[in-house]
Scaffold this motif. Sequence first.
Motif, PDB file in Angstrom:
ATOM      1  N   ILE A 254       0.858  -1.181   0.000  1.00 18.31           N
ATOM      2  CA  ILE A 254       0.000   0.000   0.000  1.00 18.31           C
ATOM      3  C   ILE A 254       0.891   1.226   0.000  1.00 18.31           C
ATOM      4  O   ILE A 254       1.915   1.263   0.690  1.00 18.31           O
ATOM      5  CB  ILE A 254      -0.962   0.019   1.204  1.00 18.31           C
ATOM      6  CG1 ILE A 254      -1.809   1.310   1.190  1.00 18.31           C
ATOM      7  CG2 ILE A 254      -0.202  -0.122   2.521  1.00 18.31           C
ATOM      8  CD1 ILE A 254      -2.888   1.347   2.246  1.00 18.31           C
ATOM      9  N   SER A 255       0.527   2.212  -0.808  1.00 14.29           N
ATOM     10  CA  SER A 255       1.224   3.492  -0.838  1.00 14.29           C
ATOM     11  C   SER A 255       0.207   4.597  -0.577  1.00 14.29           C
ATOM     12  O   SER A 255      -0.884   4.595  -1.163  1.00 14.29           O
ATOM     13  CB  SER A 255       1.905   3.727  -2.190  1.00 14.29           C
ATOM     14  OG  SER A 255       2.869   2.739  -2.448  1.00 14.29           O
ATOM     15  N   GLN A 256       0.571   5.524   0.281  1.00 12.87           N
ATOM     16  CA  GLN A 256      -0.282   6.668   0.606  1.00 12.87           C
ATOM     17  C   GLN A 256       0.477   7.940   0.267  1.00 12.87           C
ATOM     18  O   GLN A 256       1.631   8.116   0.673  1.00 12.87           O
ATOM     19  CB  GLN A 256      -0.652   6.665   2.089  1.00 12.87           C
ATOM     20  CG  GLN A 256      -1.320   7.938   2.584  1.00 12.87           C
ATOM     21  CD  GLN A 256      -2.772   8.054   2.167  1.00 12.87           C
ATOM     22  OE1 GLN A 256      -3.533   7.113   2.323  1.00 12.87           O
ATOM     23  NE2 GLN A 256      -3.157   9.210   1.647  1.00 12.87           N
ATOM     24  N   PHE A 257      -0.172   8.812  -0.514  1.00 13.47           N
ATOM     25  CA  PHE A 257       0.422  10.101  -0.869  1.00 13.47           C
ATOM     26  C   PHE A 257      -0.513  11.198  -0.355  1.00 13.47           C
ATOM     27  O   PHE A 257      -1.685  11.246  -0.741  1.00 13.47           O
ATOM     28  CB  PHE A 257       0.576  10.244  -2.387  1.00 13.47           C
ATOM     29  CG  PHE A 257       1.197   9.046  -3.058  1.00 13.47           C
ATOM     30  CD1 PHE A 257       2.565   8.904  -3.135  1.00 13.47           C
ATOM     31  CD2 PHE A 257       0.391   8.065  -3.628  1.00 13.47           C
ATOM     32  CE1 PHE A 257       3.129   7.813  -3.762  1.00 13.47           C
ATOM     33  CE2 PHE A 257       0.945   6.966  -4.261  1.00 13.47           C
ATOM     34  CZ  PHE A 257       2.326   6.836  -4.323  1.00 13.47           C
ATOM     35  N   TYR A 258       0.017  12.086   0.474  1.00 15.96           N
ATOM     36  CA  TYR A 258      -0.812  13.170   1.014  1.00 15.96           C
ATOM     37  C   TYR A 258      -0.031  14.476   0.931  1.00 15.96           C
ATOM     38  O   TYR A 258       1.155  14.534   1.274  1.00 15.96           O
ATOM     39  CB  TYR A 258      -1.207  12.899   2.460  1.00 15.96           C
ATOM     40  CG  TYR A 258      -2.121  13.961   3.031  1.00 15.96           C
ATOM     41  CD1 TYR A 258      -3.496  13.912   2.804  1.00 15.96           C
ATOM     42  CD2 TYR A 258      -1.613  15.035   3.753  1.00 15.96           C
ATOM     43  CE1 TYR A 258      -4.333  14.894   3.289  1.00 15.96           C
ATOM     44  CE2 TYR A 258      -2.449  16.028   4.252  1.00 15.96           C
ATOM     45  CZ  TYR A 258      -3.807  15.954   4.011  1.00 15.96           C
ATOM     46  OH  TYR A 258      -4.641  16.938   4.491  1.00 15.96           O
ATOM     47  N   LEU A 259      -0.716  15.520   0.468  1.00  9.98           N
ATOM     48  CA  LEU A 259      -0.108  16.849   0.389  1.00  9.98           C
ATOM     49  C   LEU A 259      -1.183  17.897   0.595  1.00  9.98           C
ATOM     50  O   LEU A 259      -2.300  17.765   0.079  1.00  9.98           O
ATOM     51  CB  LEU A 259       0.569  17.045  -0.966  1.00  9.98           C
ATOM     52  CG  LEU A 259       1.278  18.382  -1.204  1.00  9.98           C
ATOM     53  CD1 LEU A 259       2.544  18.186  -2.028  1.00  9.98           C
ATOM     54  CD2 LEU A 259       0.363  19.380  -1.924  1.00  9.98           C
ATOM     55  N   ASP A 260      -0.839  18.935   1.335  1.00  7.10           N
ATOM     56  CA  ASP A 260      -1.775  20.035   1.582  1.00  7.10           C
ATOM     57  C   ASP A 260      -1.002  21.342   1.480  1.00  7.10           C
ATOM     58  O   ASP A 260      -0.097  21.603   2.272  1.00  7.10           O
ATOM     59  CB  ASP A 260      -2.420  19.895   2.961  1.00  7.10           C
ATOM     60  CG  ASP A 260      -3.560  20.879   3.157  1.00  7.10           C
ATOM     61  OD1 ASP A 260      -3.280  22.066   3.385  1.00  7.10           O
ATOM     62  OD2 ASP A 260      -4.733  20.456   3.089  1.00  7.10           O
ATOM     63  N   ARG A 292      -4.249   6.960  -2.695  1.00  6.01           N
ATOM     64  CA  ARG A 292      -3.783   5.664  -2.194  1.00  6.01           C
ATOM     65  C   ARG A 292      -3.666   4.697  -3.361  1.00  6.01           C
ATOM     66  O   ARG A 292      -4.473   4.731  -4.288  1.00  6.01           O
ATOM     67  CB  ARG A 292      -4.761   5.093  -1.152  1.00  6.01           C
ATOM     68  CG  ARG A 292      -4.688   5.758   0.206  1.00  6.01           C
ATOM     69  CD  ARG A 292      -5.941   5.518   1.009  1.00  6.01           C
ATOM     70  NE  ARG A 292      -7.089   6.189   0.403  1.00  6.01           N
ATOM     71  CZ  ARG A 292      -7.362   7.474   0.561  1.00  6.01           C
ATOM     72  NH1 ARG A 292      -6.578   8.220   1.293  1.00  6.01           N
ATOM     73  NH2 ARG A 292      -8.416   8.022  -0.018  1.00  6.01           N
ATOM     74  N   SER A 293      -2.662   3.830  -3.278  1.00  9.34           N
ATOM     75  CA  SER A 293      -2.457   2.806  -4.293  1.00  9.34           C
ATOM     76  C   SER A 293      -2.240   1.472  -3.597  1.00  9.34           C
ATOM     77  O   SER A 293      -1.408   1.363  -2.688  1.00  9.34           O
ATOM     78  CB  SER A 293      -1.239   3.147  -5.166  1.00  9.34           C
ATOM     79  OG  SER A 293      -1.024   2.147  -6.148  1.00  9.34           O
TER      80      SER A 293
END
Length: 736
Positions: A254-260, A292-293
């Motif tokens: 699982i890959s999580q990408f978060y940006l704000d 998410r991937s």
Amino acid sequence: MRYSKYLLIPAIGLVSTQASAQQRAPVALEEITVTAARAERAISDIPQTVQVVQRQEIEEQLKQSGSASAMLAKLLPGFSVSNQTISGASESYRGRDLLVLMDGVPLNTPLRDVSRILALIDLNSVERVELVAGASSLYGAGATGGTVNFITKRAQPGGPRVSVNTALRSFTADIGGSLAPELSATVSGKAANGIDYVFVGSGRGAQKTYDGAGRELPSDGMLGQGGGDRFASGNFLGKIGYDFDGSKRIEASISQFYLDQTPKYLTDYAGPFARPDFTKPYTGQSVLEDTRSFQLRYSDTAFVLGNLSVVGFYNDIKKRFNYSEFSYPYNSQVYYSGNPLSPTSPANQTTLFSERGGVNLSIDTPLDRIWNGAKVTWGTDVIHEKTWQTLTDGRDVFTPLSQLTTAGFALVQVPITDRLTARGGVRYEHFDLTVDNFLRPAAYAAQPVGGVVTPFVLPPLNVIGGKYEYASPTYNLGATFKLNPDIDLFGGFSQGYALPDVGAYTRRAGIAIAYACPVARPNCLSPANQTISYASIAPEPQIVNNYELGIRGGNGPYKGSITGFVSTSEKGVTFDPVTNLISQQKEMIYGVEYIGEMAITSQFTFGTTIGYREGRYDSNKDGVLDSWLPNNRIATPVRGLVFGDYRFDNGIKLRVEGEGWSGRNRGINLANTVYPIEGGFTMNAALSGPVYGGEAYAAVNNLFDTAVQNPTATSVRNLPVYSWGRTVTVGYRKTF
């Protein structure tokens, strides 16, 4: 850069004498295999440009920047100068799209190409990067320029290993106001029972950014794309694998990408260059990435038909973009508030949603019974995706789209002799596209009419969808020839097939004077002009033909490659930022790329990458290539990097780099309209050494704080956007 058998050997290096080679430390030319071609192959067997960035070089680049696009821009001569933001707008490879994979799974959103991909990748989690240039009949999905695969870390045998990398970056123009901390931690291990795991968590933050003149840079210099300032981001990668029965492996990840990003000010597009408008606070929602991937893969090296690989994946994507206000001429079209005195709707900010999942099957079958050493890589891809984009009040901005893609492929490799290897293949791809009906929201725009800028309203427009099918085979053929054990020639032809950005076309439905109304009569359209069909505005599929010829290898202290290429298409895609329209027409791109490295001594290495690319297109669609491609396709015909690495006896290492690019002053239409792009040159330096069992490092980018325009960012809207000024980084990494 630690390449193996694909870097350019200068002509003098190829014929250097044995005595000369003995005076320098030789460069090891071990065989390197890559998996970017869907099966493990030696680079020397692939008739295309192949470049590999190993973990050691990734760590060198992390000292200077955490940006994947900045790394690619330095190390791959065909890649654009990084635009230094969270977006990939106008970043391209050889003037075309670059398909971005993570562990072989595509991260793009082909139904609405919004470019924000490379900024999401955490280089701390990447073990190596593989790039195969040219169109691809193996992957499809829009790989018209090339395919880059970011391969994440794998666990090593033994108990838990913990690696930590921390850095603090800042602009010297305002050290306190621009501090940008970074922290990454990796935990990995592999037990004797075959179970292994890798967990990587990273976080980054940024405050203000500055150019070389000490001016604060805008948060949205490229209009709607986001900037490189005032953001916080987090990445997580988790992988668990199990090896069993001697040949089988199953792995889940699982890959999580978060940006704000939270801009403080709107951007002023009316001046000589993009800059913050300190009189207008930003009133929109934050710029957001929440993606998410998931992947599940199974492999069996002892499968009855050869090496088997099955990958299932699902990507859940959410991307929110900047709020912006009407500003002629660079932001001359906005969603309408209904008030001509304040025409920008408060909801003039969009969010893209995409759900994309599928299965990739690959089998690498030996054909020794037919021809000794021959192999065929074959398989199928099935991908379903659903994509939609809305204003902040929920209204759709283009027709909600769904698509089922099915494809089959086969690629045969045959060693004709012990020196000549041939490869040829075919891919057949079929798209089932469903276009929903939707109501395009009202827009407010302005255009010059008779020399006078005239505002008008584009009333709401009904767009009628439907179901559509597209299909085509693509082919590739090439060969490699070993001049000697360390040097080979390669050349080939490859095709890529892609359906252009469908969402962008339907978002622009009815953007024409025929569907416009005066501001005083915003609903003037007759019933016949209130509806348009997708069939009347739909793009046509694009087939791209790529031709390459090159030489690669090494001789004593030298290693390198030189490649010439030509890329053509009858249905190339061009965006005009002045009219905000997209068109398709005949085009051709051509160029030469060189990468070279030489070990001057056992301690000092000197290297360079340099690329030239240029292109023309048929601006009036009469079949003649009459104009140069716009800047947003090719902003800098010439760009390159020169570097020197010196390692002292005590383990301290010094790296100095020079990055340069040419300007461009080409007429992009029959009227010879020119939007000048300025050239530039900057210097970087990094120093590292062993400290307390780890490595401490310090780096300075843009060493002399040179004020230069960013050519890629400038090309998006033909409005000058300045590059980053001098930044200083200090950091420390250690493995426990």
